[in-house]
Scaffold this motif. Sequence first.
Motif, PDB file in Angstrom:
ATOM      1  N   ARG A 120       0.906  -1.225  -0.131  1.00 22.29           N
ATOM      2  CA  ARG A 120      -0.048   0.059   0.012  1.00 22.29           C
ATOM      3  C   ARG A 120       0.717   1.156   0.169  1.00 22.29           C
ATOM      4  O   ARG A 120       1.884   1.225   0.538  1.00 22.29           O
ATOM      5  N   ILE A 121       0.322   2.329  -0.577  1.00 24.71           N
ATOM      6  CA  ILE A 121       1.347   3.672  -0.935  1.00 24.71           C
ATOM      7  C   ILE A 121       0.379   4.405   0.159  1.00 24.71           C
ATOM      8  O   ILE A 121      -0.795   4.824  -0.017  1.00 24.71           O
ATOM      9  N   GLU A 122       1.267   5.241   0.847  1.00 27.24           N
ATOM     10  CA  GLU A 122       0.742   6.352   1.776  1.00 27.24           C
ATOM     11  C   GLU A 122       1.587   7.579   1.663  1.00 27.24           C
ATOM     12  O   GLU A 122       2.593   7.764   1.218  1.00 27.24           O
ATOM     13  N   GLY A 123       0.964   8.639   2.460  1.00 30.30           N
ATOM     14  CA  GLY A 123       1.695   9.955   2.478  1.00 30.30           C
ATOM     15  C   GLY A 123       0.917  10.908   1.670  1.00 30.30           C
ATOM     16  O   GLY A 123       1.298  12.113   1.695  1.00 30.30           O
ATOM     17  N   TYR A 124       0.207  10.725   0.554  1.00 26.11           N
ATOM     18  CA  TYR A 124      -0.608  11.751  -0.368  1.00 26.11           C
ATOM     19  C   TYR A 124      -1.559  12.218   0.442  1.00 26.11           C
ATOM     20  O   TYR A 124      -2.624  11.795   0.983  1.00 26.11           O
ATOM     21  N   VAL A 165      12.655  -2.924  -2.242  1.00 29.12           N
ATOM     22  CA  VAL A 165      11.659  -2.269  -2.588  1.00 29.12           C
ATOM     23  C   VAL A 165      11.948  -1.283  -3.539  1.00 29.12           C
ATOM     24  O   VAL A 165      13.148  -0.648  -3.615  1.00 29.12           O
ATOM     25  N   THR A 166      11.223  -1.287  -4.869  1.00 25.80           N
ATOM     26  CA  THR A 166      11.463  -0.524  -5.965  1.00 25.80           C
ATOM     27  C   THR A 166      10.583   0.459  -6.143  1.00 25.80           C
ATOM     28  O   THR A 166       9.341   0.095  -6.473  1.00 25.80           O
ATOM     29  N   VAL A 215       4.874   3.838  -9.320  1.00 26.93           N
ATOM     30  CA  VAL A 215       4.686   2.217  -8.990  1.00 26.93           C
ATOM     31  C   VAL A 215       5.525   1.665  -8.069  1.00 26.93           C
ATOM     32  O   VAL A 215       6.923   2.119  -8.064  1.00 26.93           O
ATOM     33  N   CYS A 216       5.160   1.218  -6.777  1.00 24.84           N
ATOM     34  CA  CYS A 216       6.102   0.519  -5.785  1.00 24.84           C
ATOM     35  C   CYS A 216       6.038  -0.966  -5.780  1.00 24.84           C
ATOM     36  O   CYS A 216       5.062  -1.507  -5.772  1.00 24.84           O
ATOM     37  N   LYS A 246       2.134  -1.968  -6.422  1.00 21.22           N
ATOM     38  CA  LYS A 246       1.035  -0.823  -6.159  1.00 21.22           C
ATOM     39  C   LYS A 246       1.231   0.295  -6.920  1.00 21.22           C
ATOM     40  O   LYS A 246       2.278   0.883  -6.695  1.00 21.22           O
ATOM     41  N   GLU A 247       0.274   0.867  -7.736  1.00 21.66           N
ATOM     42  CA  GLU A 247       0.277   2.033  -8.509  1.00 21.66           C
ATOM     43  C   GLU A 247      -0.440   3.473  -7.804  1.00 21.66           C
ATOM     44  O   GLU A 247      -1.523   2.973  -6.916  1.00 21.66           O
TER      45      GLU A 247
END
Length: 490
Positions: free
Chosen positions: A243-247, A273-274, A307-308, A319-320
């Motif tokens: 999951r991507i957080e911070g936005y 992690v890329t 993308v992560c 995750k995009e």
Amino acid sequence: MSDFTMINCCLILGACLLSSQVVWSQRVRVEYEVTSSPNGSVNLRCEFTNSGSTKLTQVSWMFERVEGDRHNIAVFHPLYGASFPNKDFVGRVQFTQGSLENPSIRIDKLRMSDAGRYICEYATYPSGNEQGTTTLIMQAKPKNSATVIPVQAGSSEVVVARCEAAQGKPEATISWITATAGRYNHTSVPEMDGTVTVKSEYRMIPTPDENGKDITCLVNQKTQNEPKTFLLKLVVEYPPTVRIEGYDNNWYMGRTDAVLICEADANPEPTNVTWTAASGQLPPSVSVDQNRLLVRKVDETVNTTFVCEVKNSLGSAKKEFSAMVIDQPLPKVTSAGPVIGGIIAAVMILCLIGAGVAMYHKRRQRTENGEGPPNHKPPPPMKSGSSTEMLNKPQDKATAITETQPLSNPETYYYETNSGEPVTDLDDDNMGPPANGGTPNVWDGSGHPPDNESTNETLPPYAPADQNDIEASHANIAREESFVSQPMLV
């Protein structure tokens, strides 16, 4: 001699023989049962009581592991001394006192195979052999252990934990405590030395949510003062979820503190992690610090999809996230709730303080002016005469006129009770029940008097009464002492 007499004689003889055997068997005194453990020692006591004229010639200790299979392990003779003929007990058994009266023995370095029956047998004259039996129970403390088994998340039931109580006697019991759904089984394996090994396995369908949850193994056994407890944590392995957080929806042109964080849930821990962009390479204003994507300055090139990708030993996941760049920053919204709440609380406190001060000053002023409650009980009121005298007291004409005039205020209403007021001797018997709940009708003297509603009859014409007649009627009002109740003191 009759048959009945013969039967009685046989019963009496049999009872005598049985009682004599009981007495003889009681003369060899031993302990019924003793308990010990491996590598320990045990004392087997034996003595001959109430020998009397019986001659004791020899005493022997025999070991019986299996019913009917006896072996001499120790012999004592008053002339020839002690002898230990069994090689399995040589060096481990000895007499504690070495006498015929008390031939107790001690066995050291006990083994689990020493469990069985020990017979202390006396050779006597003229009674013959007499004996007593002691059972030796060997108990072994189990060797306890427990472990978790790492498993991969899946849809099949697998073993996730094992618990074992090895070489215990008596057999141990194993139980499990956990909040996860599953089941367990037990197996018991007898050992060559008479001990028992108990094994238990806990099975369940592993999911990522079960990873790290507590599971406890409890081992209960007679030789333990309390259950042996093993606190374990389940280990369920699974590939990453990302999951991507911070936005914060406020990436405006020129901003310099924007950041995205790539969070991953995986077991084992992620190894790589890329960060990439869907369009290819990352924008020039973006840098990567492990799982953090830092935007040094927001511009048009940041308006893209990031993308992560996270990897561990079991797999990888992506995750995009599409960022949206705006021209101007969004206005900061200040939450007015805490401020308004604080103001309201302050106002309420001030109001309470003001009310308290006002009440204090008012009470103090009343006390200074003597308006407070009396310090003593007031005396009862003085009687000024009977009610008859009060009624006969002449009243001035103004007062009489005021009382007989109707209420001129059209807004005023009469109060009528649910039931009529008490009827006194003043009520005219011929008038019937008074109107308005016992209150006489009020008439102002203008026009015709009201009709009698109860009889539908018209009253005679009104003629003004002479003042002397009114005073005479007042004098004749009281037919009894008074219709006014006596005052009641409170």
